[in-house]
Motif scaffolding. Sequence first.
Motif, PDB file in Angstrom:
ATOM      1  N   GLU A 295       4.306  95.036  21.771  1.00 61.20           N
ATOM      2  CA  GLU A 295       3.034  95.731  22.182  1.00 61.20           C
ATOM      3  C   GLU A 295       1.982  94.664  21.200  1.00 61.20           C
ATOM      4  O   GLU A 295       1.940  94.763  20.282  1.00 61.20           O
ATOM      5  N   SER A 296       1.042  94.921  21.394  1.00 64.81           N
ATOM      6  CA  SER A 296      -0.021  93.966  20.921  1.00 64.81           C
ATOM      7  C   SER A 296      -0.512  95.474  19.722  1.00 64.81           C
ATOM      8  O   SER A 296      -0.663  96.239  19.945  1.00 64.81           O
ATOM      9  N   SER A 297      -0.451  95.437  18.173  1.00 66.41           N
ATOM     10  CA  SER A 297      -0.966  95.608  17.136  1.00 66.41           C
ATOM     11  C   SER A 297      -0.966  94.716  15.589  1.00 66.41           C
ATOM     12  O   SER A 297      -1.126  93.749  16.362  1.00 66.41           O
ATOM     13  N   ALA A 298      -1.796  95.285  14.942  1.00 62.90           N
ATOM     14  CA  ALA A 298      -2.700  94.584  14.500  1.00 62.90           C
ATOM     15  C   ALA A 298      -1.034  93.956  13.431  1.00 62.90           C
ATOM     16  O   ALA A 298      -1.534  92.433  12.616  1.00 62.90           O
ATOM     17  N   ASP A 301      -0.395  90.450  15.117  1.00 59.58           N
ATOM     18  CA  ASP A 301      -2.334  89.619  15.434  1.00 59.58           C
ATOM     19  C   ASP A 301      -2.173  88.218  14.728  1.00 59.58           C
ATOM     20  O   ASP A 301      -2.958  87.279  15.258  1.00 59.58           O
ATOM     21  N   SER A 327      -6.388  89.405  22.488  1.00 62.43           N
ATOM     22  CA  SER A 327      -5.852  90.256  22.443  1.00 62.43           C
ATOM     23  C   SER A 327      -5.701  90.648  21.413  1.00 62.43           C
ATOM     24  O   SER A 327      -4.798  91.908  20.220  1.00 62.43           O
ATOM     25  N   ILE A 328      -6.465  90.125  19.271  1.00 64.71           N
ATOM     26  CA  ILE A 328      -6.128  90.646  18.743  1.00 64.71           C
ATOM     27  C   ILE A 328      -6.930  91.942  18.434  1.00 64.71           C
ATOM     28  O   ILE A 328      -7.630  92.363  18.313  1.00 64.71           O
ATOM     29  N   VAL A 329      -5.566  92.812  17.980  1.00 63.90           N
ATOM     30  CA  VAL A 329      -6.329  94.452  17.531  1.00 63.90           C
ATOM     31  C   VAL A 329      -7.608  94.374  16.536  1.00 63.90           C
ATOM     32  O   VAL A 329      -8.163  94.940  16.676  1.00 63.90           O
ATOM     33  N   GLU A 330      -7.191  93.674  15.350  1.00 66.60           N
ATOM     34  CA  GLU A 330      -7.867  93.642  13.903  1.00 66.60           C
ATOM     35  C   GLU A 330      -9.687  92.886  13.992  1.00 66.60           C
ATOM     36  O   GLU A 330      -9.439  91.804  14.304  1.00 66.60           O
ATOM     37  N   ARG A 334     -10.018  89.436  15.237  1.00 65.38           N
ATOM     38  CA  ARG A 334     -10.501  88.696  16.000  1.00 65.38           C
ATOM     39  C   ARG A 334     -11.676  87.933  16.413  1.00 65.38           C
ATOM     40  O   ARG A 334     -11.837  86.626  17.409  1.00 65.38           O
TER      41      ARG A 334
END
Length: 370
Positions: A295-298, A301, A327-330, A334
């Motif tokens: 799952e997408s998460s930091a 990243d 899709s980058i969380v941070e 991003r």
Amino acid sequence: MLAMVGFALGRLTAPSSERREAEPARIAPLPRSGEAPGQALDGGFVPTSRASLLTVWEDRWSGLAASPGNARRDAALAALLEERARTDAAGALALAAAEPNRLRREKFQHASLRGWAERAPDAAADWVNANLAEPGRDAAIAAVIEGATSAPDAARQLVERLTRADPAQAYAYGHTLIQALAARGEFATAAQFATSSETEASARTEWINGAFSSWAQHQPKPAAQAALTLADPDARRVALGGVTAGWARAEPAGLAEFSLQLPAGAERSAALGESLRHWVMQDAVAASAWINRLESSAEIDAGAAAIATLQPLIANRPDVALGWAESIVEPELRLQTLGAVLQTWSLTDLAGAQRYLHDHPGAVEQMAAK
């Protein structure tokens, strides 16, 4: 690289005359390691008398010395001197000192000191300190430490003794010991020395990082397990950093899997990020597939950013590269990644990059704010 693009679609020195020479102990030559008097060797027969053994050695030396000079010949001569110095340090050093070429003379001297230090490290070190001045003394002491690592405990005791006598050289002595132990595959001993040393914090940090990084390049799982068992939190953090650096270069996929076993936190994020950065560069298709399982998460990243900024992906499918960037969380990473993708894209399709900016005014505002 086109295969990677398609896969990414699945997810958006000589003796000083000023010093008094201390003569090395002369020991009668013995058979080489693993030989016994009278034993067959290389299709021949090893002489049983020590005099005959010396004659055989001198014949080998004379034959090599008479051949045309080149790097391989010099290395072979150095190896012969290292062999002789194990039982006749004075003879080996005398031959080294007789070499007229300064570079070869130093090479031969260091080989002789390594061989001597395998049998008598303290005596070899004392001879260096009594006979050699700077700038050659430091390199000669390093050769002694390297030779002493044939017996790791003796090498450690030698370094401790040298450090007590000259504390200013503590870092250099320890660094040489750790490198020499690692070269021999004595990784656990190198790590134990680094973590137990009472030297200043900065030197200890570099030693721990270097010892565990070298270990992880060759034996990553034992290195990681040893790092995780360290009770000192600072030493544990530095050791894991070394494991991450060494393992990521050698086998990033293995480090990525290992990182998921760590508890959530800075150490896990650092290991995962470093592994993904290296993995994407080595095999973007496999790294993309692995990231797609998560799952997408930091924590992932760094991997997403590395994929998004691959130039072949941007050139062939900029929409996919932008999808990875988005899709980058941070937030800051991003925006940085989006900016890098757009800048690269604009070099070949300025209109396309401008269309994206027009359709995503929020991104433009955030970039402008940075």
